[in-house]
Scaffold this motif. Sequence first.
Motif, PDB file in Angstrom:
ATOM      1  N   VAL A  55       0.840  -1.000  -0.182  1.00  0.00           N
ATOM      2  CA  VAL A  55       0.446  -0.025  -0.212  1.00  0.00           C
ATOM      3  C   VAL A  55       0.869   1.182  -0.109  1.00  0.00           C
ATOM      4  CG1 VAL A  55      -1.480   1.363   1.133  1.00  0.00           C
ATOM      5  CG2 VAL A  55      -1.875  -0.869   1.087  1.00  0.00           C
ATOM      6  N   CYS A  56       2.192   1.329   0.623  1.00  0.00           N
ATOM      7  CA  CYS A  56       3.198   2.580   0.644  1.00  0.00           C
ATOM      8  C   CYS A  56       3.183   2.541  -0.191  1.00  0.00           C
ATOM      9  CB  CYS A  56       4.108   2.568   1.843  1.00  0.00           C
ATOM     10  SG  CYS A  56       5.779   3.146   2.242  1.00  0.00           S
ATOM     11  N   SER A  87      -0.698  12.074   6.136  1.00  0.00           N
ATOM     12  CA  SER A  87       0.260  10.742   7.340  1.00  0.00           C
ATOM     13  C   SER A  87      -0.133  10.349   8.036  1.00  0.00           C
ATOM     14  CB  SER A  87       2.280  11.294   7.292  1.00  0.00           C
ATOM     15  OG  SER A  87       2.853  11.401   5.792  1.00  0.00           O
ATOM     16  N   PHE A  88      -0.506  10.885   9.040  1.00  0.00           N
ATOM     17  CA  PHE A  88      -1.118  10.770  10.126  1.00  0.00           C
ATOM     18  C   PHE A  88      -2.796  10.072   9.649  1.00  0.00           C
ATOM     19  CE2 PHE A  88      -4.109  11.961  13.460  1.00  0.00           C
ATOM     20  CZ  PHE A  88      -3.552  11.256  14.536  1.00  0.00           C
ATOM     21  N   ALA A  89      -3.552  10.919   8.911  1.00  0.00           N
ATOM     22  CA  ALA A  89      -4.490  10.413   8.741  1.00  0.00           C
ATOM     23  C   ALA A  89      -4.398   9.045   7.912  1.00  0.00           C
ATOM     24  CB  ALA A  89      -4.848  11.581   7.639  1.00  0.00           C
ATOM     25  N   ALA A  90      -3.180   9.103   7.228  1.00  0.00           N
ATOM     26  CA  ALA A  90      -3.671   7.549   6.415  1.00  0.00           C
ATOM     27  C   ALA A  90      -2.977   6.309   7.155  1.00  0.00           C
ATOM     28  CB  ALA A  90      -2.142   7.829   5.058  1.00  0.00           C
ATOM     29  N   LEU A  91      -2.153   6.858   8.472  1.00  0.00           N
ATOM     30  CA  LEU A  91      -1.825   5.832   9.989  1.00  0.00           C
ATOM     31  C   LEU A  91      -2.910   4.968  10.046  1.00  0.00           C
ATOM     32  CD1 LEU A  91      -0.101   3.904  10.378  1.00  0.00           C
ATOM     33  CD2 LEU A  91       0.794   5.495  12.147  1.00  0.00           C
ATOM     34  N   TYR A 266      -0.279  -5.732  12.133  1.00  0.00           N
ATOM     35  CA  TYR A 266      -0.600  -4.667  11.026  1.00  0.00           C
ATOM     36  C   TYR A 266      -0.798  -3.202  11.160  1.00  0.00           C
ATOM     37  CZ  TYR A 266      -2.565  -8.381   8.133  1.00  0.00           C
ATOM     38  OH  TYR A 266      -2.703  -9.386   6.955  1.00  0.00           O
ATOM     39  N   LEU A 267      -0.878  -2.777  12.124  1.00  0.00           N
ATOM     40  CA  LEU A 267      -0.912  -1.687  12.474  1.00  0.00           C
ATOM     41  C   LEU A 267       1.050  -0.910  12.709  1.00  0.00           C
ATOM     42  CD1 LEU A 267      -1.754   1.422  13.290  1.00  0.00           C
ATOM     43  CD2 LEU A 267      -1.363   0.369  16.202  1.00  0.00           C
ATOM     44  N   ILE A 268       1.663  -1.599  13.379  1.00  0.00           N
ATOM     45  CA  ILE A 268       3.176  -1.496  13.246  1.00  0.00           C
ATOM     46  C   ILE A 268       3.588  -1.878  12.436  1.00  0.00           C
ATOM     47  CG2 ILE A 268       5.294  -2.104  14.390  1.00  0.00           C
ATOM     48  CD1 ILE A 268       3.537  -3.135  16.428  1.00  0.00           C
ATOM     49  N   GLU A 269       3.561  -2.483  10.841  1.00  0.00           N
ATOM     50  CA  GLU A 269       3.585  -2.448   9.663  1.00  0.00           C
ATOM     51  C   GLU A 269       3.066  -1.513   9.039  1.00  0.00           C
ATOM     52  OE1 GLU A 269       3.240  -4.195   5.428  1.00  0.00           O
ATOM     53  OE2 GLU A 269       1.588  -3.750   7.234  1.00  0.00           O
ATOM     54  N   LEU A 274       4.778   3.446   6.508  1.00  0.00           N
ATOM     55  CA  LEU A 274       4.250   5.087   6.036  1.00  0.00           C
ATOM     56  C   LEU A 274       4.784   6.151   6.744  1.00  0.00           C
ATOM     57  CD1 LEU A 274       0.307   4.940   6.957  1.00  0.00           C
ATOM     58  CD2 LEU A 274       1.361   5.201   4.852  1.00  0.00           C
ATOM     59  N   MET A 275       5.618   5.919   7.452  1.00  0.00           N
ATOM     60  CA  MET A 275       6.907   6.940   8.152  1.00  0.00           C
ATOM     61  C   MET A 275       8.619   7.012   6.883  1.00  0.00           C
ATOM     62  SD  MET A 275       8.288   8.251  10.173  1.00  0.00           S
ATOM     63  CE  MET A 275       8.018   8.059  11.842  1.00  0.00           C
ATOM     64  N   VAL A 276       8.035   5.440   6.651  1.00  0.00           N
ATOM     65  CA  VAL A 276       8.902   5.492   5.174  1.00  0.00           C
ATOM     66  C   VAL A 276       8.633   7.033   4.225  1.00  0.00           C
ATOM     67  CG1 VAL A 276      10.551   4.230   3.329  1.00  0.00           C
ATOM     68  CG2 VAL A 276      10.160   3.088   5.731  1.00  0.00           C
TER      69      VAL A 276
END
Length: 533
Positions: A55-56, A87-91, A266-269, A274-276
């Motif tokens: 997804v990223c 990015s926050f919203a996407a996470l 899945y949240l951690i992954e 998304l951090m990248v």
Amino acid sequence: MAANSTPQPQFMTNTANNNLSNQPLIDDIEYDQIVVPDKKSWKNIFSYVGPGFLVCIAYIDPGNFQTDLQAGAQYKYGLLWIILLASFAALVIQSLAANLGVVTGKHLAEHCRKEYPKVPNFILWIIAEIAIVACDIPEVIGTAFALNMLFKIPIWCGVLITGLSTLSLLLLQQYGVRKLEFLIAFLVLTIAVCFFVELGYAKPESSEVLHGLFVPQLKGSGATKLAISLLGAMVMPHNLFLHSALVLSRKIPRSVNGIRDACRYYLIESGLALMVAFLINISVISVSGAVCNSATMTPDDREKCEDLDLNKASFLLKNVLGNWSSKLFAIALLASGQSSTITGTYAGQYVMQGFLDLRLKPWIRNFLTRSLAIVPSLVVSLIGGSAGAGDLIIIASMILSFELPFALIPLLKFTSSKTKMGSHVNPIAVSGATWLIGTLIMGINIYYLAEKLVTSLKDSHLGKAVKVLCGILGALCLLVYLCSILYLAIRKNKESTHLLALTGQEGLQVSESNNLPREDILRMQLPQQRTTN
């Protein structure tokens, strides 16, 4: 491994024997799958790695590069806060999409088909398909720009060649989708490393960067337009359908702890992936903003910055790569466009299967989407050239932003519904935050549309009667847009979902659950069957 001749039941229940709660849901699958061990270990996260990074890829596609470059060149660091917010919203939103699939065993498009009447469901499908085509347009143009930089091929010829590149990519999938994804991700990250190094040469003022990150500002309609484009390029509606389906390919334990652990991992992954993407987008904007607003910039580079697009952006890397900057940027751009094609193909498959219960072969599905994206790209590149094609990327990103509520609101409604999610329903704080994010995005969209309508009519040379007519039509379109959003937001959920509900005892299953992994999802993702005896 041979498949059993007896068909698997759609739902499996266990109300008495607690020891059965940790058994796999599907014992015989003809397709390769990833099995999550039913034991407590941090190493389990490696079994979940994949969907978030796939997804990223959509967050670092040519559309993102184009909007990032223009945002930095025109407004320096003034729109960095949009990237942070997006990015926050996407996470948050992507984790909700993953949770929906894990808990219910159905992805977002399937829930829409079960929940809404035929007409609204059909309209939502059309909107989702338009979003996928709008997402494919930057990939087409980005690939055309890359071919132009590598081989001096005219933009319009490159647009036509992208149709063949799709077929070539699908032929490579026979060697394994994962190997192809890792190769493309490596090529895309190569350009990210170059931007990180260039960031050291550009030396942006850290105080200005922090100010741009944490102080919201929109200076004029041009900034609003770019802000909408950045939101559309970062939070894509088709990604919600994609992520909720990709998680169904894992064979997770069906215990309460197994479901809870799957949601957490899945949240951690997703956060790591998304951090990248966040760092890459921040670097591109910062480099573009620092270089294009430098006092020592040459007149030639200043001219490029005034109308910066993907075809001219390689000069930003000349401090790192010298004469090789355009070649490596083109290779990474080519990889970015083609890797995004994978996500578009999968999303298109899941959307069509979910909304219409209709399946096409991947190459047919991808060829249809790519053909629809090629037509406007070809027309614009022939008429407007490189600059027109770059503007089309911005317009496509804006379309994605306008369409986001029609995927986001159903997702928020379903994950906030106890009849669908049981004890895994969104906490009040998460629901409030996501509705606030969605309202903010919709508010920016409506503000821009209203401002653009008023400004266009005010500055036009049309007669008064024509202006009034156009104003009425524009207001009606805005009203329809608002009413459609309100219908999705206010309508109560009708359908309940069979799911694994939490109880007071760990590991006890008391209600029905869908089989995971989904065999139809595996067929869409993995083209090769496991050898059977």
